[in-house]
Design an enzyme around this catalytic site. Structure first.
Site, PDB file in Angstrom:
ATOM      1  N   TRP A 126       0.631  -0.796   0.208  1.00 52.27           N
ATOM      2  CA  TRP A 126       0.040  -0.184  -0.281  1.00 52.27           C
ATOM      3  C   TRP A 126       0.445   1.233   0.058  1.00 52.27           C
ATOM      4  CZ3 TRP A 126      -1.905   2.568   4.944  1.00 52.27           C
ATOM      5  CH2 TRP A 126      -3.115   3.530   4.616  1.00 52.27           C
ATOM      6  N   ASP A 139      -0.908  -5.793   8.094  1.00 51.58           N
ATOM      7  CA  ASP A 139      -1.989  -4.566   8.220  1.00 51.58           C
ATOM      8  C   ASP A 139      -3.353  -5.706   7.252  1.00 51.58           C
ATOM      9  OD1 ASP A 139      -3.840  -2.672   7.562  1.00 51.58           O
ATOM     10  OD2 ASP A 139      -2.471  -1.802   6.370  1.00 51.58           O
ATOM     11  N   LYS A 185     -13.444  -1.033   5.768  1.00 51.58           N
ATOM     12  CA  LYS A 185     -14.128  -1.696   4.161  1.00 51.58           C
ATOM     13  C   LYS A 185     -15.459  -2.550   5.188  1.00 51.58           C
ATOM     14  CE  LYS A 185     -10.561  -0.114   2.702  1.00 51.58           C
ATOM     15  NZ  LYS A 185      -9.872   0.370   1.753  1.00 51.58           N
TER      16      LYS A 185
HETATM   17  C1  LMR Z   1      -6.965   2.563  -1.288  1.00 48.48           C
HETATM   18  O1  LMR Z   1      -5.783   1.587  -0.392  1.00 48.48           O
HETATM   19  O2  LMR Z   1      -7.303   2.744  -1.757  1.00 48.48           O
HETATM   20  C2  LMR Z   1      -7.867   2.214   0.357  1.00 48.48           C
HETATM   21  O3  LMR Z   1      -7.014   2.072   1.543  1.00 48.48           O
HETATM   22  C3  LMR Z   1      -7.888   3.784   0.626  1.00 48.48           C
HETATM   23  C4  LMR Z   1      -6.487   4.624   1.502  1.00 48.48           C
HETATM   24  O4  LMR Z   1      -6.812   5.361   2.439  1.00 48.48           O
HETATM   25  O5  LMR Z   1      -5.380   4.573   0.145  1.00 48.48           O
END
Ligand code: LMR
Length: 397
Positions: A126, A207, A242
């Protein structure tokens, strides 16, 4: 100072969401940010959450401060959700400002307790992970995760790196629905990873933002619970954005399984980092999650709703795969059905992503991440036509 401000390069996910909202075209499709939309393209209000609200859960009277660590009942409910039947004696749970707040509190805790530790994160991960851990002053490193050649998990690469790490190194893991690729290790691969983690004395930091979106609520927490069975200390960041469709409420938790720790002191150290960050968490969303999890009827209803969301994601994957396989039979889109959860790694190049947005109004994150949760009956044909067009003639994803 204010004359020399550096420009902020917009966040690749949140910035794209703003660009999507500002796009004046009628036909635009958001496959960028990780927000689950229903068949009508709307962010759902879950019936279980609505029932709890209607019965009076949440803020009704005066608004006072929650404890720094959150309320007792909420923390217990989250512990049961994340760890199942595991013995509570070795686990500390605190409420946080969603999953991001949990990661930040965990990062600050690690920095305070073990300032020289490095955090090893999957490549890719992420987009915000490196910013959160790096911003907390920890060294950020990567281990191989996504194998471009196979479109699967690079177990050999991950193990080769983990087996060289010094004891105490932190390993960031996604227990399910890997963001951004949707590629999850199999249970056998998890065993191999956890063996290496145990042998080297590493510290897993999970996570878990999508518990229930891959296989099921309990199945998706398997790796976390396996750590507990093995007596391996670990941290878990939970997000309820989510899975309860409560994005704006910022509901989450940081859990720490630490068999060797004095639990009162551990809780104290976590409270210390939270107090100096945001002091105490917000009340409303957590009250709703607590009510749903603690009431057997609403809990069962919520699990049913989560099953429905998971099934819809799977159906959209299968249908998009079918349409693309028909349009471009020479290309392999098998990644769509092999991956889990909200996201798929499309492998599209920046120019293709740009063409999707400008020509077709289809928004994907620049890394090539595609959010399956934005697909529905009404837009599936348009998305598959657009994808087929930008993929035609290319060496496919
Ligand atoms: C995502 O990965 O799109 C979500 O977790 C929203 C974010 O905060 O990035």
């Amino acid at each position: 100072m204010f004359d020399r401000l550096p420009a902020y390069a917009e966040d690749p996910i949140l910035g794209l969401f703003e660009a999507f909202k500002a796009d004046p075209r009628d036909r635009k499709i958001n496959l960028g940010i990780g927000i689950y939309c229903d068949e009508e393209g709307c962010v759902p209000v879950l019936a279980s959450v609505r029932a709890a609200q209607a019965a009076g859960a949440g803020l009704q009277g005066p608004s006072t401060y929650l404890p720094t660590e959150g309320g007792e009942a909420y923390r217990r409910a989250v512990r049961e959700l994340v760890f199942g039947e595991a013995d509570a004696a070795d686990i500390v749970v605190v409420q946080t400002v969603a999953g991001t707040g949990a990661l930040k509190a965990g990062a600050d805790l690690l920095k305070a307790l073990q300032p020289d530790a490095a955090v090893w994160m999957p490549d890719p991960t992420w987009a915000n992970h490196a910013a959160i851990f790096g911003g907390a002053g920890l060294r950020v490193e990567r281990y191989p995760y996504y194998d471009k050649a196979t479109g699967g998990f690079d177990l050999a690469g991950a193990l080769a790196t983990l087996r060289k790490l010094p004891a105490g190194s932190v390993v960031l893991l996604h227990p399910c629905c890997h963001n951004p690729t949707g590629v999850d290790p199999s249970q056998a691969e998890w065993h191999a990873l956890l063996d290496a983690i145990g042998e080297r004395g590493l510290l897993p930091f999970f996570d878990m933002a999508y518990q229930g979106f891959a296989q099921g609520v309990d199945e998706d927490a398997w790796a976390v619970r396996e750590c507990v069975l093995r007596g391996v200390a670990c941290l878990v960041a939970s997000s309820f954005s989510k899975i309860f469709s409560l994005y704006g409420e910022r509901v989450g938790a940081l859990s720490v399984h630490a068999p060797a720790a004095d639990k009162a002191r551990l809780l104290g150290q976590i409270k210390r980092v939270i107090r100096r960050s945001y002091s105490c968490p917000p009340a409303q969303g957590a009250a709703l999650v607590e009510a749903v999890l603690s009431n057997p009827a609403w809990n069962a209803q919520w699990r049913g709703e989560l099953d429905g969301m998971r099934r819809r994601l799977r159906t959209m994957r299968i249908r998009l795969h079918g349409l693309l396989a028909e349009a471009l039979p020479q290309k392999d889109f098998g990644f769509l059905t092999a991956q889990n959860g909200m996201f798929s790694h499309s492998g599209l190049r920046p120019s293709q992503i740009e063409a999707l947005r400008t020509r077709f109004g289809v928004y994907l994150v620049a890394s090539g991440r595609l959010c399956v949760a934005g697909l529905n009956d009404a837009n599936l044909d348009h998305v598959s036509t657009a994808l087929a067009e930008v993929c035609a003639g290319e060496v496919g994803p």
